[in-house]
Design a protein around this motif. Structure first.
Motif, mmCIF file in Angstrom:
data_model
loop_
_atom_site.group_PDB
_atom_site.id
_atom_site.type_symbol
_atom_site.label_atom_id
_atom_site.label_comp_id
_atom_site.label_asym_id
_atom_site.label_seq_id
_atom_site.Cartn_x
_atom_site.Cartn_y
_atom_site.Cartn_z
ATOM 1 N N GLU A 85 59.504 27.861 -74.713
ATOM 2 C CA GLU A 85 58.323 28.614 -74.268
ATOM 3 C C GLU A 85 58.229 29.974 -74.952
ATOM 4 O O GLU A 85 57.156 30.368 -75.446
ATOM 5 N N HIS A 86 59.327 30.696 -75.004
ATOM 6 C CA HIS A 86 59.289 32.055 -75.549
ATOM 7 C C HIS A 86 59.203 32.063 -77.073
ATOM 8 O O HIS A 86 58.608 32.978 -77.660
ATOM 9 N N SER A 87 59.780 31.053 -77.712
ATOM 10 C CA SER A 87 59.622 30.944 -79.166
ATOM 11 C C SER A 87 58.164 30.673 -79.523
ATOM 12 O O SER A 87 57.617 31.296 -80.453
ATOM 13 N N ILE A 88 57.555 29.753 -78.816
ATOM 14 C CA ILE A 88 56.141 29.441 -79.062
ATOM 15 C C ILE A 88 55.280 30.679 -78.841
ATOM 16 O O ILE A 88 54.363 30.975 -79.625
ATOM 17 N N LEU A 89 55.563 31.425 -77.781
ATOM 18 C CA LEU A 89 54.818 32.651 -77.488
ATOM 19 C C LEU A 89 54.887 33.620 -78.662
ATOM 20 O O LEU A 89 53.859 34.177 -79.091
ATOM 21 N N CYS A 90 56.078 33.809 -79.198
ATOM 22 C CA CYS A 90 56.239 34.738 -80.325
ATOM 23 C C CYS A 90 55.591 34.210 -81.596
ATOM 24 O O CYS A 90 54.896 34.947 -82.309
ATOM 25 N N LEU A 91 55.812 32.948 -81.891
ATOM 26 C CA LEU A 91 55.315 32.367 -83.137
ATOM 27 C C LEU A 91 53.791 32.346 -83.190
ATOM 28 O O LEU A 91 53.197 32.563 -84.261
ATOM 29 N N THR A 92 53.145 32.092 -82.054
ATOM 30 C CA THR A 92 51.688 32.077 -82.042
ATOM 31 C C THR A 92 51.107 33.482 -82.210
ATOM 32 O O THR A 92 49.920 33.629 -82.532
ATOM 33 N N ASN A 106 65.942 20.091 -75.876
ATOM 34 C CA ASN A 106 65.997 18.753 -76.464
ATOM 35 C C ASN A 106 65.295 18.767 -77.814
ATOM 36 O O ASN A 106 64.658 19.761 -78.201
ATOM 37 N N LEU A 107 65.411 17.660 -78.527
ATOM 38 C CA LEU A 107 64.857 17.570 -79.875
ATOM 39 C C LEU A 107 63.343 17.686 -79.881
ATOM 40 O O LEU A 107 62.764 18.281 -80.789
ATOM 41 N N SER A 108 62.689 17.143 -78.872
ATOM 42 C CA SER A 108 61.234 17.213 -78.807
ATOM 43 C C SER A 108 60.751 18.662 -78.788
ATOM 44 O O SER A 108 59.787 19.019 -79.478
ATOM 45 N N GLU A 109 61.422 19.498 -77.999
ATOM 46 C CA GLU A 109 61.048 20.917 -77.946
ATOM 47 C C GLU A 109 61.293 21.600 -79.288
ATOM 48 O O GLU A 109 60.485 22.433 -79.721
ATOM 49 N N VAL A 110 62.393 21.259 -79.940
ATOM 50 C CA VAL A 110 62.699 21.841 -81.244
ATOM 51 C C VAL A 110 61.630 21.460 -82.266
ATOM 52 O O VAL A 110 61.164 22.301 -83.053
ATOM 53 N N ASP A 111 61.223 20.212 -82.262
ATOM 54 C CA ASP A 111 60.171 19.766 -83.188
ATOM 55 C C ASP A 111 58.875 20.550 -82.959
ATOM 56 O O ASP A 111 58.176 20.905 -83.918
ATOM 57 N N ASP A 112 58.565 20.816 -81.714
ATOM 58 C CA ASP A 112 57.367 21.581 -81.381
ATOM 59 C C ASP A 112 57.480 23.011 -81.898
ATOM 60 O O ASP A 112 56.517 23.575 -82.447
ATOM 61 N N MET A 113 58.652 23.610 -81.750
ATOM 62 C CA MET A 113 58.880 24.976 -82.240
ATOM 63 C C MET A 113 58.741 25.045 -83.759
ATOM 64 O O MET A 113 58.098 25.947 -84.306
ATOM 65 N N LYS A 118 55.636 26.466 -88.678
ATOM 66 C CA LYS A 118 54.997 26.074 -89.935
ATOM 67 C C LYS A 118 53.489 26.317 -89.886
ATOM 68 O O LYS A 118 52.896 26.794 -90.866
ATOM 69 N N ALA A 119 52.874 26.012 -88.754
ATOM 70 C CA ALA A 119 51.428 26.206 -88.620
ATOM 71 C C ALA A 119 51.048 27.673 -88.732
ATOM 72 O O ALA A 119 49.952 28.002 -89.199
ATOM 73 N N ASN A 120 51.954 28.554 -88.304
ATOM 74 C CA ASN A 120 51.681 29.995 -88.337
ATOM 75 C C ASN A 120 52.345 30.700 -89.512
ATOM 76 O O ASN A 120 52.292 31.927 -89.606
ATOM 77 N N LYS A 295 62.120 39.726 -95.455
ATOM 78 C CA LYS A 295 61.672 40.553 -96.583
ATOM 79 C C LYS A 295 61.246 39.706 -97.777
ATOM 80 O O LYS A 295 60.373 40.114 -98.563
ATOM 81 N N ASP A 296 61.876 38.548 -97.902
ATOM 82 C CA ASP A 296 61.541 37.644 -99.006
ATOM 83 C C ASP A 296 60.395 36.700 -98.660
ATOM 84 O O ASP A 296 60.099 35.777 -99.421
ATOM 85 N N HIS A 297 59.772 36.924 -97.504
ATOM 86 C CA HIS A 297 58.646 36.106 -97.043
ATOM 87 C C HIS A 297 59.023 34.631 -96.882
ATOM 88 O O HIS A 297 58.197 33.742 -97.071
ATOM 89 N N LYS A 298 60.271 34.380 -96.503
ATOM 90 C CA LYS A 298 60.721 33.018 -96.241
ATOM 91 C C LYS A 298 60.368 32.633 -94.805
ATOM 92 O O LYS A 298 60.328 33.484 -93.914
ATOM 93 N N THR A 299 60.142 31.364 -94.572
ATOM 94 C CA THR A 299 59.837 30.884 -93.222
ATOM 95 C C THR A 299 60.917 29.957 -92.675
ATOM 96 O O THR A 299 60.783 29.444 -91.562
ATOM 97 N N GLU A 300 61.989 29.759 -93.458
ATOM 98 C CA GLU A 300 63.101 28.919 -93.026
ATOM 99 C C GLU A 300 64.373 29.385 -93.700
ATOM 100 O O GLU A 300 64.369 29.747 -94.880
#
Length: 328
Positions: A85-92, A106-113, A118-120, A295-300
């Motif tokens: 929940e809190h990761s999604i809040l920050c990422l959006t 669980n894995l389903s939540e991780v996939d959603d995060m 990636k979408a953002n 700083k390197d504009h990486k997302t992963e």
């Protein structure tokens, strides 16, 4: 060097428990980072935390923190069940996220995060600090170089005996309490980071009266008879070591292997121990890595990758299924 490389990273922290204090302490040692804001559901707690670590702003809710345009990154240190929940809040809100382990329930939540990150186009990383500690990188290099040949067996444990308090987060099933998610993740991490994913898993557990797992034994099997014998427990204090038995010698991470420690190499009857002169709690290293990614504009991360976090959660899900541990 670009202006971006010189930039000071403004950090926010959501969830102000024990680990958040250690993270904030280490943040003070990083030149290109500062604690800008903290947030708790309790304003007084946020005020006290901010005062202790010289944060500029203390929020009494999480939403206000993520809406602050001055914040670059957020460290999420809330209980396990809120990580998604809190990761999604920050990422959006396009805030880079360093989220404590386990990444989610669980894995389903991780996939959603990961999909939300990636979408953002926003950086997201699981805060598996052990991966970045110099002593652990030292061990990974020896295993990669096959200093003592190939690894044949791993033994890794994590056990401590807390005071029984069923109101504590550690014993609270609704908050993801229990030995597996809280500490069992570290022995599993040790196996995954050195041997990869197993081809077979056998698990068994014991439980407290409230159905929270009190201990968990896991056997990971790999090709050619290689095994990882893993243990987590809240019933006793254990050595909390990670030992890698190789063809021609042994690599031993001494207690407590998941945090700043030292390493003993054993071969032909001779032992040598390497110390790493740690001067911080150890959260420093993952944070420096994360800052550079930002700083390197990486997302992963190229170390704590999405694939690694997904596999780690998949293994946890498998063990939970085998021992009959269900949080829903």
């Amino acid at each position: 060097m670009t202006t971006q490389q010189h930039k000071t990273i403004n950090w926010g922290i959501i969830g102000l428990g024990k680990i958040a204090h250690k993270f904030a302490q280490d943040l003070l040692h990083i030149e290109d980072a500062q604690l800008y804001a903290v947030a708790s559901r309790n304003q007084d707690k946020a005020n006290a935390f901010a005062l202790t670590y010289s944060a500029k702003i203390a929020f009494g809710d999480y939403e206000s923190l993520v809406k602050d345009p001055n914040i670059d990154a957020v460290y999420i240190a809330t209980p396990h069940v809120f990580h998604h929940e809190h990761s999604i809040l920050c990422l959006t809100h396009k805030k880079a996220v360093l989220c404590e382990k386990p990444f989610a329930m669980n894995l389903s939540e991780v996939d959603d995060m990961i999909a939300t990150a990636k979408a953002n186009h926003t950086l997201l990383m699981e805060a598996m600090w052990t991966y970045f500690l110099p002593h652990y990188q030292f061990v990974l290099q020896h295993i990669k170089d096959e200093t003592f040949g190939k690894v044949l067996t791993i033994e890794a444990d994590f056990g401590f005996k807390p005071e029984i308090d069923m109101t504590s987060r550690v014993f609270n099933k609704s908050l993801g309490g229990g030995s597996l998610l809280d500490i069992g993740i570290y022995p599993i991490f040790a196996a995954l980071s050195t041997l990869g994913a197993p081809i077979h898993i056998e698990s068994k557990a014991t439980f407290f009266d409230n159905d929270v797992d009190s201990s968990c034994l896991m056997l990971f099997s790999y090709d050619n008879g290689v095994e990882a014998r893993l243990k987590s427990t809240l019933l006793q204090n254990t050595p909390t070591e990670a030992i890698f038995y190789c063809e021609y010698g042994t690599i031993k991470i001494n207690s407590r292997f998941q945090e700043p420690s030292n390493v003993t190499l054993i071969s032909e009857g001779k032992e040598s121990t390497t110390n790493f002169d740690y001067t911080t709690n150890g959260y420093y290293y993952e944070t420096v890595h994360f800052n550079q990614l930002l700083k390197d504009h990486k997302t992963e991360s190229d170390i704590m990758t999405f694939n690694f976090s997904r596999t780690l959660l998949r293994l946890l899900d498998t063990v939970r299924l085998q021992i009959g541990l269900n949080y829903k």
